[in-house]
Motif scaffolding. Structure first.
Motif, mmCIF file in Angstrom:
data_model
loop_
_atom_site.group_PDB
_atom_site.id
_atom_site.type_symbol
_atom_site.label_atom_id
_atom_site.label_comp_id
_atom_site.label_asym_id
_atom_site.label_seq_id
_atom_site.Cartn_x
_atom_site.Cartn_y
_atom_site.Cartn_z
ATOM 1 N N ALA A 58 -94.028 -54.309 -13.203
ATOM 2 C CA ALA A 58 -95.098 -54.477 -14.181
ATOM 3 C C ALA A 58 -96.317 -53.640 -13.806
ATOM 4 C CB ALA A 58 -95.483 -55.948 -14.303
ATOM 5 N N ASP A 59 -96.644 -53.583 -12.509
ATOM 6 C CA ASP A 59 -97.763 -52.753 -12.049
ATOM 7 C C ASP A 59 -97.530 -51.288 -12.393
ATOM 8 O OD1 ASP A 59 -99.102 -54.934 -10.876
ATOM 9 O OD2 ASP A 59 -98.015 -54.689 -8.985
ATOM 10 N N GLY A 60 -96.318 -50.819 -12.105
ATOM 11 C CA GLY A 60 -95.994 -49.424 -12.385
ATOM 12 C C GLY A 60 -96.032 -49.101 -13.863
ATOM 13 N N GLU A 61 -95.550 -50.032 -14.680
ATOM 14 C CA GLU A 61 -95.573 -49.831 -16.130
ATOM 15 C C GLU A 61 -97.001 -49.773 -16.644
ATOM 16 O OE1 GLU A 61 -93.702 -51.881 -20.201
ATOM 17 O OE2 GLU A 61 -93.211 -52.696 -18.209
ATOM 18 N N PHE A 62 -97.846 -50.683 -16.157
ATOM 19 C CA PHE A 62 -99.252 -50.672 -16.572
ATOM 20 C C PHE A 62 -99.909 -49.346 -16.197
ATOM 21 C CE2 PHE A 62 -103.708 -51.094 -15.476
ATOM 22 C CZ PHE A 62 -104.237 -51.647 -16.632
ATOM 23 N N PHE A 63 -99.708 -48.895 -14.976
ATOM 24 C CA PHE A 63 -100.337 -47.659 -14.504
ATOM 25 C C PHE A 63 -99.900 -46.464 -15.357
ATOM 26 C CE2 PHE A 63 -100.771 -43.955 -11.740
ATOM 27 C CZ PHE A 63 -102.053 -44.129 -11.246
ATOM 28 N N ALA A 64 -98.620 -46.410 -15.693
ATOM 29 C CA ALA A 64 -98.102 -45.291 -16.481
ATOM 30 C C ALA A 64 -98.663 -45.277 -17.901
ATOM 31 C CB ALA A 64 -96.578 -45.348 -16.518
ATOM 32 N N ALA A 121 -118.474 -53.545 -10.226
ATOM 33 C CA ALA A 121 -117.122 -53.006 -10.185
ATOM 34 C C ALA A 121 -116.230 -53.758 -11.152
ATOM 35 C CB ALA A 121 -116.569 -53.101 -8.769
ATOM 36 N N LEU A 122 -115.165 -53.073 -11.568
ATOM 37 C CA LEU A 122 -114.231 -53.606 -12.547
ATOM 38 C C LEU A 122 -112.818 -53.251 -12.099
ATOM 39 C CD1 LEU A 122 -113.486 -54.634 -15.513
ATOM 40 C CD2 LEU A 122 -113.761 -52.233 -16.189
ATOM 41 N N ALA A 123 -111.904 -54.212 -12.206
ATOM 42 C CA ALA A 123 -110.491 -53.960 -11.929
ATOM 43 C C ALA A 123 -109.665 -54.469 -13.098
ATOM 44 C CB ALA A 123 -110.064 -54.651 -10.637
ATOM 45 N N ILE A 124 -108.690 -53.672 -13.528
ATOM 46 C CA ILE A 124 -107.789 -54.052 -14.605
ATOM 47 C C ILE A 124 -106.370 -53.686 -14.180
ATOM 48 C CG2 ILE A 124 -107.199 -53.823 -17.048
ATOM 49 C CD1 ILE A 124 -109.984 -52.948 -17.638
ATOM 50 N N GLY A 125 -105.451 -54.615 -14.373
ATOM 51 C CA GLY A 125 -104.077 -54.342 -13.985
ATOM 52 C C GLY A 125 -103.119 -55.285 -14.679
ATOM 53 N N ALA A 126 -101.868 -55.224 -14.267
ATOM 54 C CA ALA A 126 -100.843 -56.095 -14.850
ATOM 55 C C ALA A 126 -101.061 -57.535 -14.403
ATOM 56 C CB ALA A 126 -99.458 -55.614 -14.428
ATOM 57 N N ASP A 127 -100.820 -58.453 -15.311
ATOM 58 C CA ASP A 127 -100.913 -59.879 -15.011
ATOM 59 C C ASP A 127 -99.951 -60.212 -13.870
ATOM 60 O OD1 ASP A 127 -100.743 -62.702 -15.012
ATOM 61 O OD2 ASP A 127 -101.151 -62.796 -17.164
ATOM 62 N N ILE A 128 -100.467 -60.822 -12.811
ATOM 63 C CA ILE A 128 -99.646 -61.091 -11.624
ATOM 64 C C ILE A 128 -98.580 -62.151 -11.892
ATOM 65 C CG2 ILE A 128 -101.468 -60.434 -10.022
ATOM 66 C CD1 ILE A 128 -102.027 -63.403 -9.587
ATOM 67 N N ASN A 129 -98.656 -62.841 -13.026
ATOM 68 C CA ASN A 129 -97.647 -63.847 -13.359
ATOM 69 C C ASN A 129 -96.353 -63.221 -13.867
ATOM 70 O OD1 ASN A 129 -99.224 -66.300 -12.847
ATOM 71 N ND2 ASN A 129 -100.477 -65.598 -14.559
ATOM 72 N N TYR A 130 -96.380 -61.912 -14.120
ATOM 73 C CA TYR A 130 -95.196 -61.212 -14.601
ATOM 74 C C TYR A 130 -94.902 -60.061 -13.644
ATOM 75 C CZ TYR A 130 -96.546 -63.774 -18.776
ATOM 76 O OH TYR A 130 -96.909 -64.766 -19.651
ATOM 77 N N ILE A 131 -93.676 -60.000 -13.163
ATOM 78 C CA ILE A 131 -93.326 -59.029 -12.130
ATOM 79 C C ILE A 131 -92.409 -57.934 -12.659
ATOM 80 C CG2 ILE A 131 -92.181 -58.711 -9.898
ATOM 81 C CD1 ILE A 131 -93.030 -61.532 -9.157
ATOM 82 N N GLU A 132 -91.334 -58.315 -13.331
ATOM 83 C CA GLU A 132 -90.319 -57.353 -13.742
ATOM 84 C C GLU A 132 -90.732 -56.529 -14.950
ATOM 85 O OE1 GLU A 132 -87.709 -56.553 -12.052
ATOM 86 O OE2 GLU A 132 -88.235 -58.041 -10.529
ATOM 87 N N LYS A 133 -91.535 -57.117 -15.829
ATOM 88 C CA LYS A 133 -91.909 -56.437 -17.067
ATOM 89 C C LYS A 133 -93.365 -56.710 -17.385
ATOM 90 C CE LYS A 133 -90.523 -55.990 -21.921
ATOM 91 N NZ LYS A 133 -89.629 -56.498 -22.997
ATOM 92 N N LEU A 134 -94.030 -55.720 -17.945
ATOM 93 C CA LEU A 134 -95.442 -55.856 -18.313
ATOM 94 C C LEU A 134 -95.572 -56.774 -19.521
ATOM 95 C CD1 LEU A 134 -98.391 -54.954 -17.841
ATOM 96 C CD2 LEU A 134 -97.957 -53.034 -19.385
ATOM 97 N N GLU A 135 -96.083 -57.989 -19.288
ATOM 98 C CA GLU A 135 -96.219 -58.982 -20.360
ATOM 99 C C GLU A 135 -97.682 -59.328 -20.638
ATOM 100 O OE1 GLU A 135 -93.840 -60.080 -22.156
ATOM 101 O OE2 GLU A 135 -92.013 -59.647 -21.035
ATOM 102 N N GLY A 136 -98.600 -58.803 -19.843
ATOM 103 C CA GLY A 136 -100.015 -59.116 -20.015
ATOM 104 C C GLY A 136 -100.835 -58.408 -18.957
ATOM 105 N N VAL A 137 -102.150 -58.521 -19.071
ATOM 106 C CA VAL A 137 -103.048 -57.839 -18.142
ATOM 107 C C VAL A 137 -104.107 -58.816 -17.636
ATOM 108 C CG1 VAL A 137 -102.724 -55.605 -19.274
ATOM 109 C CG2 VAL A 137 -104.618 -57.081 -19.979
ATOM 110 N N TYR A 138 -104.743 -58.452 -16.542
ATOM 111 C CA TYR A 138 -105.886 -59.206 -16.037
ATOM 112 C C TYR A 138 -107.086 -58.270 -16.004
ATOM 113 C CZ TYR A 138 -106.128 -56.707 -11.656
ATOM 114 O OH TYR A 138 -106.293 -55.714 -10.733
ATOM 115 N N LEU A 139 -108.247 -58.852 -16.052
ATOM 116 C CA LEU A 139 -109.504 -58.116 -15.913
ATOM 117 C C LEU A 139 -110.414 -58.918 -14.996
ATOM 118 C CD1 LEU A 139 -111.724 -56.565 -18.693
ATOM 119 C CD2 LEU A 139 -112.662 -58.356 -17.239
ATOM 120 N N SER A 140 -111.012 -58.253 -14.022
ATOM 121 C CA SER A 140 -112.012 -58.914 -13.181
ATOM 122 C C SER A 140 -113.212 -57.990 -13.036
ATOM 123 C CB SER A 140 -111.443 -59.263 -11.800
ATOM 124 O OG SER A 140 -111.152 -58.094 -11.061
#
Length: 225
Positions: A58-64, A121-140
């Motif tokens: 999911a992290d890799g998919e979000f980054f791409a 500062a701002l961080a945005i990435g894949a929701d940590i509750n989903y690992i295999e597939k990008l199903e959502g995002v987080y923002l902090s």
């Protein structure tokens, strides 16, 4: 300002300098979404190059999918003369900003500017509750001394960001607005008690608005003549 004969504390001096920068920092150039004379986006080559340990599918998919995320966010933040901008970094926040709530989160990391003042500062990435597939995002997001900014400046910036990670529906946006208002009220209470010097906000969402903004626009077709 600090009272006759009293030496100001380090915190008071820092707040005074921050207030001065907020009130007198130069505006952005109308043709430039980044701070004047400030750093340009330093887009990371990969999540591995940023030094993250566990990187999921999911992290890799979000980054791409998000190479233009900084540009999209700055376009939205600049609406109606907004003074906030983000500048992407190829270094994770943990190396640069101790205390940021998203410092250890895998994803794209940004410095947050108010005009030319680097304020958070701002961080945005894949929701940590989903690992295999990008199903959502987080923002902090974290920034210093919220009490020094005008309320509308803070609210409009934060609303812009949380709308990006929303589903784009009226119901979802209204729910996020209500959550944001509650958070700001809690911060106000803490400020009154001299307990708050940082603002932090964390939200998860489907990211529908953000991802739709980054889809390639269809080419306009012209009738043959």
């Amino acid at each position: 300002m600090f009272g006759a004969g009293r030496k100001p504390t380090e915190l008071e001096l820092e707040m005074a300098a921050h207030k001065e920068a907020i009130e007198h920092s130069p505006w952005f150039d109308e043709d430039n979404s980044n701070p004047l004379d400030g750093p340009s986006h330093r887009k990371p080559v990969s999540l591995e190059a940023m030094g993250f340990g566990l990187i999921t599918n999911a992290d890799g998919e979000f980054f791409a999918l998000t190479p233009s995320l900084g540009t999209i966010l700055n376009d939205r933040l600049s609406h109606d003369g907004g003074s906030w901008r983000v500048v992407e970094s190829d270094k994770p926040l943990v190396e640069r900003r101790a205390g940021h709530v998203g410092a250890g989160c895998t994803g794209r990391h940004f410095d947050l500017y108010y005009n030319q003042l680097r304020s958070g500062a701002l961080a945005i990435g894949a929701d940590i509750n989903y690992i295999e597939k990008l199903e959502g995002v987080y923002l902090s997001i974290t920034f210093k001394f919220p009490q020094l900014y005008e309320f509308d400046a803070i609210y409009n910036m934060l609303r812009t960001l949380i709308v990006q990670i929303s589903a784009g529906t009226v119901e979802d946006i209204q729910y996020r607005e209500a959550t944001l208002t509650q958070k700001l009220l809690r911060i106000l209470w803490g400020i009154q008690r001299d307990e708050v010097f940082f603002f932090t906000l964390v939200q998860n969402g489907p990211g529908t608005v953000m991802f739709n903004s980054m889809k390639p626009k269809p080419r306009e077709r012209f009738p043959c003549t």
